[in-house]
Design a protein around this motif. Sequence first.
Motif, PDB file in Angstrom:
ATOM      1  N   ASP A 131       0.649  -1.205   0.098  1.00 24.14           N
ATOM      2  CA  ASP A 131       0.054   0.082   0.123  1.00 24.14           C
ATOM      3  C   ASP A 131       0.899   1.152   0.054  1.00 24.14           C
ATOM      4  O   ASP A 131       1.157   1.873   1.100  1.00 24.14           O
ATOM      5  N   THR A 132       1.296   1.686  -1.268  1.00 19.88           N
ATOM      6  CA  THR A 132       2.339   2.851  -1.155  1.00 19.88           C
ATOM      7  C   THR A 132       1.597   3.932  -1.195  1.00 19.88           C
ATOM      8  O   THR A 132       2.151   5.021  -1.404  1.00 19.88           O
ATOM      9  N   ASN A 133       0.156   4.042  -1.070  1.00 21.43           N
ATOM     10  CA  ASN A 133      -0.674   5.219  -1.416  1.00 21.43           C
ATOM     11  C   ASN A 133      -0.658   5.805   0.341  1.00 21.43           C
ATOM     12  O   ASN A 133      -1.453   6.932   0.387  1.00 21.43           O
ATOM     13  N   GLN A 134      -0.183   5.189   1.016  1.00 21.82           N
ATOM     14  CA  GLN A 134      -0.287   5.641   2.586  1.00 21.82           C
ATOM     15  C   GLN A 134       0.222   7.038   2.735  1.00 21.82           C
ATOM     16  O   GLN A 134       1.440   7.218   2.238  1.00 21.82           O
ATOM     17  N   TYR A 135      -0.525   7.869   3.230  1.00 28.56           N
ATOM     18  CA  TYR A 135       0.026   9.279   3.333  1.00 28.56           C
ATOM     19  C   TYR A 135       1.580   9.393   3.909  1.00 28.56           C
ATOM     20  O   TYR A 135       2.214  10.185   3.656  1.00 28.56           O
ATOM     21  N   LYS A 138       4.502   8.842   1.859  1.00 33.48           N
ATOM     22  CA  LYS A 138       4.928  10.043   0.863  1.00 33.48           C
ATOM     23  C   LYS A 138       6.287  10.299   0.795  1.00 33.48           C
ATOM     24  O   LYS A 138       6.957  10.748  -0.253  1.00 33.48           O
TER      25      LYS A 138
END
Length: 173
Positions: A131-135, A138
């Motif tokens: 899950d590289t979209n975790q804030y 960033k």
Amino acid sequence: IDLAHNFKTPEFKSIAEDLGFFIDESVEIKIEELETSPGVYLKTGVYDNSTNTIYISPNIYNNLLEQFPNRDINKLVEEVVLEEFVHSIVNNALRRYGTMNDGVFILNSDVPVALIRLMKLYENVLQNTEDTNQYYLKDIYEFVAGVFVDENFRSYLDTVKTKNGKTLLDTFK
């Protein structure tokens, strides 16, 4: 800055006590309406590393209540403030030992071993998470802040295993 005595949440108070030594005494805190882009105003808080200033919106309570109506707003405000202090600490430490270039932090040759390990840990997290979209993934600044202030992010890191079988959170400890 005696940050810890201002926190009511025991978890944040403890973190603030541990971090107090690292806070740059010259960091400014301003509660003001900050225009972040034309016609857009800061809703919560932000750390500006170019001026070493933490800005907190005077409307933070209402903005958080609107966004999170079922959460403890006082705790969320404390989380925002603590997160911005963590940003100030991390930015000031990293600025001494490297530069950010196209979203990648490049270390200088005189960097302390602890920062090398921190960067390797962050890279390890990016390589082992789906899950590289975790804030908080960033960049390195958000990553460190997330580990300190967000229980859900720590829980997430505690579920993802690395190649050696440890969880990502265990490798951070």
